[in-house]
Design a protein around this motif. Sequence first.
Motif, short mmCIF file in Angstrom:
data_model
loop_
_atom_site.label_atom_id
_atom_site.label_comp_id
_atom_site.label_asym_id
_atom_site.label_seq_id
_atom_site.Cartn_x
_atom_site.Cartn_y
_atom_site.Cartn_z
N PRO A 1 0.83 -1.22 0.00
CA PRO A 1 0.00 0.00 0.00
C PRO A 1 0.86 1.27 0.00
O PRO A 1 1.98 1.28 0.53
N GLU A 2 0.33 2.32 -0.59
CA GLU A 2 1.01 3.61 -0.56
C GLU A 2 1.11 4.12 0.89
O GLU A 2 0.24 3.84 1.71
N ARG A 3 2.18 4.83 1.15
CA ARG A 3 2.43 5.48 2.44
C ARG A 3 2.76 4.49 3.56
O ARG A 3 2.88 4.87 4.71
N TRP A 4 2.95 3.22 3.22
CA TRP A 4 3.42 2.25 4.19
C TRP A 4 4.95 2.19 4.14
O TRP A 4 5.57 2.67 3.19
N ARG A 5 5.53 1.56 5.17
CA ARG A 5 6.96 1.25 5.13
C ARG A 5 7.12 -0.25 5.33
O ARG A 5 6.77 -0.80 6.37
N VAL A 6 7.61 -0.91 4.29
CA VAL A 6 7.94 -2.33 4.36
C VAL A 6 9.44 -2.43 4.63
O VAL A 6 10.25 -1.93 3.85
N THR B 1 4.61 -1.44 8.38
CA THR B 1 3.76 -0.60 9.22
C THR B 1 3.00 0.40 8.35
O THR B 1 3.52 0.88 7.34
N SER B 2 1.79 0.70 8.77
CA SER B 2 1.00 1.74 8.11
C SER B 2 1.22 3.09 8.78
O SER B 2 0.66 4.10 8.35
N ARG B 3 2.05 3.12 9.84
CA ARG B 3 2.30 4.36 10.59
C ARG B 3 3.81 4.61 10.70
O ARG B 3 4.37 4.64 11.80
N PRO B 4 4.49 4.81 9.59
CA PRO B 4 5.95 4.97 9.62
C PRO B 4 6.40 6.25 10.31
O PRO B 4 7.58 6.40 10.66
N GLN B 5 5.47 7.20 10.53
CA GLN B 5 5.84 8.48 11.13
C GLN B 5 5.92 8.39 12.65
O GLN B 5 6.41 9.33 13.31
N GLU B 6 5.45 7.29 13.25
CA GLU B 6 5.45 7.18 14.71
C GLU B 6 6.86 7.04 15.26
O GLU B 6 7.74 6.48 14.60
N ASP B 7 7.10 7.53 16.48
CA ASP B 7 8.42 7.45 17.12
C ASP B 7 8.65 6.10 17.79
O ASP B 7 9.79 5.77 18.14
N TYR B 8 7.61 5.32 18.02
CA TYR B 8 7.75 4.03 18.68
C TYR B 8 7.47 2.93 17.65
O TYR B 8 6.86 3.16 16.60
N PRO B 9 7.94 1.70 17.93
CA PRO B 9 7.80 0.62 16.94
C PRO B 9 6.34 0.29 16.63
O PRO B 9 5.54 0.08 17.54
N THR B 10 5.99 0.27 15.35
CA THR B 10 4.63 -0.07 14.93
C THR B 10 4.62 -1.18 13.88
O THR B 10 3.57 -1.51 13.35
N ASN B 11 5.79 -1.75 13.58
CA ASN B 11 5.84 -2.81 12.58
C ASN B 11 5.06 -4.04 13.04
O ASN B 11 5.04 -4.38 14.22
N ARG B 12 4.46 -4.70 12.07
CA ARG B 12 3.78 -5.97 12.30
C ARG B 12 4.20 -6.94 11.20
O ARG B 12 4.83 -6.55 10.22
N ILE B 13 3.85 -8.20 11.38
CA ILE B 13 4.19 -9.23 10.40
C ILE B 13 2.95 -9.52 9.56
O ILE B 13 1.86 -9.77 10.10
N TYR B 14 3.10 -9.46 8.24
CA TYR B 14 1.98 -9.66 7.32
C TYR B 14 2.34 -10.73 6.28
O TYR B 14 3.51 -10.93 5.95
N ARG B 15 1.30 -11.34 5.77
CA ARG B 15 1.39 -12.18 4.57
C ARG B 15 0.86 -11.35 3.42
O ARG B 15 -0.24 -10.78 3.50
N VAL B 16 1.64 -11.24 2.32
CA VAL B 16 1.24 -10.42 1.18
C VAL B 16 1.03 -11.32 -0.03
O VAL B 16 1.96 -12.03 -0.46
N ASP B 17 -0.18 -11.34 -0.57
CA ASP B 17 -0.46 -12.11 -1.77
C ASP B 17 0.27 -11.50 -2.96
O ASP B 17 0.18 -10.29 -3.19
N ALA B 18 0.98 -12.32 -3.71
CA ALA B 18 1.82 -11.80 -4.79
C ALA B 18 1.01 -11.33 -5.99
O ALA B 18 1.51 -10.56 -6.81
#
Length: 277
Positions: free
Chosen positions: A51-56, A73-90
């Motif tokens: 998705p746009e504006r995400w950070r992978v 993460t969908s919130r790359p601007q946050e100062d604390y860790p927001t990364n999660r683990i996802y499965r992405v369909d190719a």
Amino acid sequence: QLAQPPGGNEISSTTPVFVNAIAPIAFLFFTPLGLGCLYLIVSGAVRAISPERWRVSSAEWLPTGDALVVSATSRPQEDYPTNRIYRVDAVSGKMQEISAPRGPFEDLHVSPDGKSVAYLASPAFGPAPHDLYLQPLDGGAARDLTATSINRVIEAYQWQPDGSLIAFTTNRDGQNEIYLMNADGSNPINLTNNPADDQYPSWSVDGQSIAFSTNRDGNFEIYTVSPDGSNPINITRSKADDGMPDWSPDSRQIAFSSNRTGNFDIYVINSDGSTAP
């Protein structure tokens, strides 16, 4: 060159590609805004699937080649860790959340059977990853594999190709050593058992040997050793610093980083220590 970087000059850097024998090439582009975008190269065409504006931050293919496992993460601007683990369909790019580890985590590696993903994380909300976790890809709680058995910082690790063992670096004994343990975290064994600094384990594809970097001869060299700890062999025998070994698909050669010309470059050597053609 396989493809032009999307976005032209707005792209500041790329990560190494992630390749699966039956899948397209996947890669990450990082923009000056700190966004990490996941792309595929299919028949020479570049296609964004995150998705746009995400950070992978990292990505690995599943063995089936139809999806990737990513840290994002969908919130790359946050100062604390927001990364999660996802499965992405190719194909569709649909992202399915698998887990939300507490605090920072890193170094995702999908198991050879494609049923779980390992990663390094802190056992509590802490400043840096510490333990090795195993997360089922079909959901459920992650298990801390090393909190009790090792209880020291885990660094570089790698699955044995058949998925039965994990090799990893830890300072459990006061200096970095290469350990092996079963995939469920049981029976940790000090493989190198040497007062030097041993690190960066890498399994041969046939599972019969482990390459690693060690300074037991004064400078860092590439050694190989059998999975039972026998037959350690210095294969580089250089006065430079050699590190980060990685095996060829046929287990006959090892690529590694070395500063023997003054800068760190990539070299290849035969696994028996002879010069590669």
